[in-house]
Design a protein around this motif. Structure first.
Motif, PDB file in Angstrom:
ATOM      1  N   GLU A   1       0.909  -1.147  -0.008  1.00  0.00           N
ATOM      2  CA  GLU A   1       0.021  -0.124   0.081  1.00  0.00           C
ATOM      3  C   GLU A   1       0.791   1.220   0.079  1.00  0.00           C
ATOM      4  O   GLU A   1       2.101   1.015   0.593  1.00  0.00           O
ATOM      5  CB  GLU A   1      -0.844  -0.161   1.387  1.00  0.00           C
ATOM      6  CG  GLU A   1      -1.844  -1.165   1.399  1.00  0.00           C
ATOM      7  CD  GLU A   1      -2.177  -1.148   2.973  1.00  0.00           C
ATOM      8  OE1 GLU A   1      -3.302  -0.698   3.011  1.00  0.00           O
ATOM      9  OE2 GLU A   1      -1.878  -1.548   3.895  1.00  0.00           O
ATOM     10  N   LYS A   2       0.462   2.386  -0.564  1.00  0.00           N
ATOM     11  CA  LYS A   2       1.206   3.447  -0.663  1.00  0.00           C
ATOM     12  C   LYS A   2       1.589   4.021   0.692  1.00  0.00           C
ATOM     13  O   LYS A   2       2.490   4.531   0.715  1.00  0.00           O
ATOM     14  CB  LYS A   2       0.327   4.629  -1.526  1.00  0.00           C
ATOM     15  CG  LYS A   2       1.390   5.660  -1.966  1.00  0.00           C
ATOM     16  CD  LYS A   2       0.416   6.526  -2.870  1.00  0.00           C
ATOM     17  CE  LYS A   2       1.328   7.590  -3.514  1.00  0.00           C
ATOM     18  NZ  LYS A   2       0.558   8.348  -4.283  1.00  0.00           N
ATOM     19  N   ARG A   3       0.874   3.867   1.643  1.00  0.00           N
ATOM     20  CA  ARG A   3       0.925   4.611   2.692  1.00  0.00           C
ATOM     21  C   ARG A   3       1.999   4.003   3.973  1.00  0.00           C
ATOM     22  O   ARG A   3       2.653   4.374   4.872  1.00  0.00           O
ATOM     23  CB  ARG A   3      -0.358   4.935   3.813  1.00  0.00           C
ATOM     24  CG  ARG A   3      -1.245   3.780   3.974  1.00  0.00           C
ATOM     25  CD  ARG A   3      -2.569   3.962   4.588  1.00  0.00           C
ATOM     26  NE  ARG A   3      -2.248   4.593   5.910  1.00  0.00           N
ATOM     27  CZ  ARG A   3      -2.504   5.896   6.454  1.00  0.00           C
ATOM     28  NH1 ARG A   3      -3.370   6.334   5.531  1.00  0.00           N
ATOM     29  NH2 ARG A   3      -2.394   6.302   7.468  1.00  0.00           N
ATOM     30  N   ASN A   4       2.033   2.572   3.633  1.00  0.00           N
ATOM     31  CA  ASN A   4       2.868   1.726   4.373  1.00  0.00           C
ATOM     32  C   ASN A   4       3.909   0.829   3.863  1.00  0.00           C
ATOM     33  O   ASN A   4       4.043   0.552   2.761  1.00  0.00           O
ATOM     34  CB  ASN A   4       1.859   0.310   5.160  1.00  0.00           C
ATOM     35  CG  ASN A   4       0.724   1.000   5.711  1.00  0.00           C
ATOM     36  OD1 ASN A   4       0.925   1.827   6.701  1.00  0.00           O
ATOM     37  ND2 ASN A   4      -0.502   0.348   5.641  1.00  0.00           N
ATOM     38  N   PHE A   5       5.085   1.035   4.852  1.00  0.00           N
ATOM     39  CA  PHE A   5       6.345   0.500   4.362  1.00  0.00           C
ATOM     40  C   PHE A   5       7.110  -0.287   5.585  1.00  0.00           C
ATOM     41  O   PHE A   5       8.027   0.481   6.169  1.00  0.00           O
ATOM     42  CB  PHE A   5       7.170   1.473   3.703  1.00  0.00           C
ATOM     43  CG  PHE A   5       8.376   1.206   3.107  1.00  0.00           C
ATOM     44  CD1 PHE A   5       9.620   1.850   3.394  1.00  0.00           C
ATOM     45  CD2 PHE A   5       8.404   0.037   2.029  1.00  0.00           C
ATOM     46  CE1 PHE A   5      11.011   1.460   2.491  1.00  0.00           C
ATOM     47  CE2 PHE A   5       9.765  -0.083   1.529  1.00  0.00           C
ATOM     48  CZ  PHE A   5      10.727   0.359   1.720  1.00  0.00           C
ATOM     49  N   PRO A   6       6.548  -1.623   5.614  1.00  0.00           N
ATOM     50  CA  PRO A   6       7.207  -2.231   6.868  1.00  0.00           C
ATOM     51  C   PRO A   6       8.569  -2.737   6.615  1.00  0.00           C
ATOM     52  O   PRO A   6       8.823  -3.201   5.536  1.00  0.00           O
ATOM     53  CB  PRO A   6       6.382  -3.285   7.135  1.00  0.00           C
ATOM     54  CG  PRO A   6       5.527  -3.839   5.856  1.00  0.00           C
ATOM     55  CD  PRO A   6       5.693  -2.346   5.100  1.00  0.00           C
ATOM     56  N   LEU A   7       9.371  -2.784   7.880  1.00  0.00           N
ATOM     57  CA  LEU A   7      10.728  -3.415   7.600  1.00  0.00           C
ATOM     58  C   LEU A   7      10.713  -4.569   8.455  1.00  0.00           C
ATOM     59  O   LEU A   7      10.206  -4.783   9.617  1.00  0.00           O
ATOM     60  CB  LEU A   7      11.828  -2.342   8.539  1.00  0.00           C
ATOM     61  CG  LEU A   7      12.988  -2.926   8.787  1.00  0.00           C
ATOM     62  CD1 LEU A   7      13.779  -2.967   6.910  1.00  0.00           C
ATOM     63  CD2 LEU A   7      14.026  -1.895   9.606  1.00  0.00           C
ATOM     64  N   ILE A   8      11.115  -5.942   7.785  1.00  0.00           N
ATOM     65  CA  ILE A   8      11.112  -7.362   8.300  1.00  0.00           C
ATOM     66  C   ILE A   8      12.519  -7.600   8.679  1.00  0.00           C
ATOM     67  O   ILE A   8      13.236  -7.678   7.938  1.00  0.00           O
ATOM     68  CB  ILE A   8      10.210  -8.135   7.505  1.00  0.00           C
ATOM     69  CG1 ILE A   8       8.968  -7.425   6.876  1.00  0.00           C
ATOM     70  CG2 ILE A   8      10.185  -9.627   8.035  1.00  0.00           C
ATOM     71  CD1 ILE A   8       8.320  -7.998   5.762  1.00  0.00           C
TER      72      ILE A   8
END
Lengths: 111, 112
Positions: B70-77
């Motif tokens: 999604e454009k708004r989210n950018f999780p780091l795993i």
């Protein structure tokens, strides 16, 4: 990739004096050069930036100069105040949209 | 209020236990990025994303994964965290890559 070097690592000035921080970069394709200020325990905040088609930019007491030929750019703070005390980071970005930061300069303004 | 948020703000974990740090922005920014900050090394870019489903490696991507569904989210795993990933992590976004990045408040991660 790009290599950004920043000097000095620490800088102390008397209140009212000027402070200058210098950065060099290695990739001639880099075209965007921002400066960030980070106060203790806080996030970096953009204070000024310059693009490669401009040689100098000013915003009140802060100015940035860029020498593309020599591949270096500098931050100038005039009439320093105690609230200017912080860590300052330069950065460079080029055609690949990657971002490279310098290692930071800890500025202390002595009242 | 325009902002970049990160969660959690502090995390202590053990080696090998998978974790995710979330990043969200409400400014409809195209560009998002993750950095780690270590004493004496400044900020180093881990991954960045130009838009949804488009991600690229930064300077220090080893041991990390990201996604941009999604454009708004950018999780780091971190699939298998190790002690050398103990650091202060910042997410950032900008309307026009990579100019004028706005940083989140940071996540302090300790891996024991």
């Amino acid at each position: 990739g790009e290599n950004v070097e920043q000097h000095p690592s620490t800088l102390s000035v008397q209140e009212g004096d000027s402070a200058v921080i210098k950065c060099t970069y290695s990739d001639s394709a880099s075209n965007y050069f921002p400066w960030y200020k980070q106060e203790l325990g806080k996030r970096p905040q953009l204070i000024i930036d310059i693009r490669s088609n401009v040689g100098e930019k000013k915003d009140q007491r802060i100015a940035v100069t860029l020498n593309k030929t020599a591949k270096h750019f500098s931050l100038h703070i005039t009439e320093t105040q105690p609230e200017d005390s912080a860590v300052y980071f330069c950065a460079a970005s080029g055609t690949g949209n990657q971002f490279y930061f310098g290692t930071g300069t800890s500025l202390t303004v002595i009242p | 209020e325009a902002q970049v948020t990160q969660n959690p703000r502090y995390l202590i974990t053990v080696t090998g236990k998978k974790l995710t740090v979330t990043c969200s922005q409400n400014m409809n920014h195209e560009y998002m990025s993750w950095y780690r900050q270590d004493p004496g090394l400044g900020l180093r870019q881990i991954y960045y994303s130009m838009n949804v489903e488009v991600t690229d490696k930064g300077d220090v991507p080893e041991g990390y994964k990201v996604s941009r569904k999604e454009k708004r989210n950018f999780p780091l795993i971190l699939e298998s965290p190790s002690p050398n990933q103990t650091s202060l992590y910042f997410c950032a976004s900008s309307p026009d890559s990579p100019y004028e990045q706005y940083f989140g408040p940071g996540t302090r991660l300790t891996v024991t």
